[in-house]
Enzyme design. Structure first.
Site, mmCIF file in Angstrom:
data_model
loop_
_atom_site.group_PDB
_atom_site.id
_atom_site.type_symbol
_atom_site.label_atom_id
_atom_site.label_comp_id
_atom_site.label_asym_id
_atom_site.label_seq_id
_atom_site.Cartn_x
_atom_site.Cartn_y
_atom_site.Cartn_z
ATOM 1 N N LYS A 1 0.814 -1.232 0.031
ATOM 2 C CA LYS A 1 -0.140 0.058 0.027
ATOM 3 C C LYS A 1 0.826 1.252 0.007
ATOM 4 O O LYS A 1 1.521 1.480 1.049
ATOM 5 C CB LYS A 1 -0.813 0.049 1.082
ATOM 6 C CG LYS A 1 -1.997 1.253 1.265
ATOM 7 C CD LYS A 1 -2.848 0.864 2.425
ATOM 8 C CE LYS A 1 -4.028 2.238 2.407
ATOM 9 N NZ LYS A 1 -4.993 2.067 3.708
ATOM 10 N N LYS B 1 -1.926 -1.613 -4.108
ATOM 11 C CA LYS B 1 -2.556 -0.445 -4.568
ATOM 12 C C LYS B 1 -1.772 0.805 -4.142
ATOM 13 O O LYS B 1 -0.825 0.723 -3.467
ATOM 14 C CB LYS B 1 -3.998 -0.290 -3.375
ATOM 15 C CG LYS B 1 -3.548 -0.029 -1.905
ATOM 16 C CD LYS B 1 -4.909 -0.005 -1.284
ATOM 17 C CE LYS B 1 -5.788 0.973 -1.581
ATOM 18 N NZ LYS B 1 -6.762 1.153 -0.519
#
Length: 331
Positions: free
Chosen positions: A200, A255
């Site tokens: 992330k 992500k």
């Protein structure tokens, strides 16, 4: 090896049927996860500012849209709570309240649409006043890793008890996957899966999402670079993935998505493991806004963008366009 005129690659593009036969990647409804927002109100709010076309649902409205998604063949939804500011605190106690918004939403969906998979984040930022993903140290400048993990384990258990199929730690604390796995196993939730947000990045593409769930912090800007990954790094991402696989993750999330297709590709080549990707709020909002201004064809560009995820090696894709894609695929 390939020389013109003996080799004419355009021959394989000359008609639709031959292009279909030689297509290397495809997108199906089985690739899609539908992110949804729920709030503790009776009405459904539409549309959300900053996320054109995306709504925030009441629990009843959430059940209805999940039914629609299931009827279109979508296999899983990811539910994100919009928590009342009065329930937020420094230490995120509401995150593991068994009667909190997300737990009630999960119970309602499981009761009415038991066939669909439910994913919920193990994350404290929707529940903290400051908007960080964990418990802050005394100097209020950094997140306490191990103390945060203890709270995350409580939250994961509350989600599992509510009926969540996949818990998704998105906090980026070191060691949290192994601790959550042990906590679940010790409480007879061996079958609850873990989707680790292993990679992330500390990204500005999350801004619309943070505005929706109110995790921007009191100053409406927040720096999470002390625990989320530096977006200039790629090799470090492989270390994060390997650690979380070894700790018991069942899937890995990367992500944001489109700016990090190289990371998805490298991970899918290196690890024989399901790699999920998230077309995050900022990515989706840019495409939707450009389409609303008539600058591009929304359906074609969304489809093309998701093919990019598949080409890079993503096993599944979180996208706010999941329902639109599913409808187009079934047409």
């Amino acid at each position: 090896m390939f020389n013109f005129p003996n080799t004419r690659l355009r021959r394989r593009r000359s008609s639709k049927w031959v292009r279909n036969l030689t297509s290397e990647n495809s997108l199906s409804v089985n690739d899609l996860v539908f992110p949804l927002f729920v709030h503790d109100r009776e009405e459904t709010t539409e549309p959300i500012s900053g996320l054109p076309g995306v709504k925030c649902y009441s629990i009843d409205g959430l059940v209805s849209i999940v039914k629609e998604a299931k009827d279109l063949g979508i296999n899983a939804v990811a539910i994100f709570p919009v928590v009342d500011s009065k329930l937020k605190s420094e230490n995120a106690e509401e995150a593991y309240n068994s009667d909190n918004l997300i737990c009630r939403a999960i119970c309602a969906v499981k009761l009415k649409v038991p066939e669909i998979g439910i994913i919920a984040d193990v994350a404290l930022d929707p529940y903290t006043i400051h908007g960080h993903d964990g418990i802050l140290k005394d100097n209020q400048m950094d997140v306490e890793n191990d103390e945060t993990i203890s709270v995350l384990c409580k939250q994961a258990l509350a989600l599992a008890k509510a009926g969540c199929d996949i818990v998704a730690p998105s906090d980026m604390m070191d060691g949290r996957v192994g601790r959550i796995r042990k906590s679940l196993d010790d409480n007879n939730f061996q079958d609850v899966l873990i989707l680790s947000y292993a990679v992330k990045y500390c990204s500005s593409f999350y801004a619309p999402f943070r505005q929706v769930v109110g995790s921007c912090g009191l100053s409406h800007s927040i720096d999470k670079s002390g625990y989320q990954m530096d977006y200039k790094n790629a090799r470090e991402a492989m270390c994060e993935i390997e650690m979380d696989i070894n700790e018991g993750a069942d899937f890995i999330m990367i992500k944001p998505g489109m700016p990090y297709l190289d990371i998805i590709k490298t991970a899918s080549d290196k690890f024989n493991f399901p790699i999920f990707a998230y077309q995050v709020s900022g990515e989706y909002a840019m495409i939707k806004a450009a389409a609303n201004n008539g600058w591009l064809d929304y359906d074609k560009v969304i489809y093309e963008s998701l093919i990019g995820f598949k080409r890079a090696g993503a096993s599944a894709i979180f996208t706010y366009a999941a329902l639109d894609i599913a409808k187009n695929l079934s047409a």
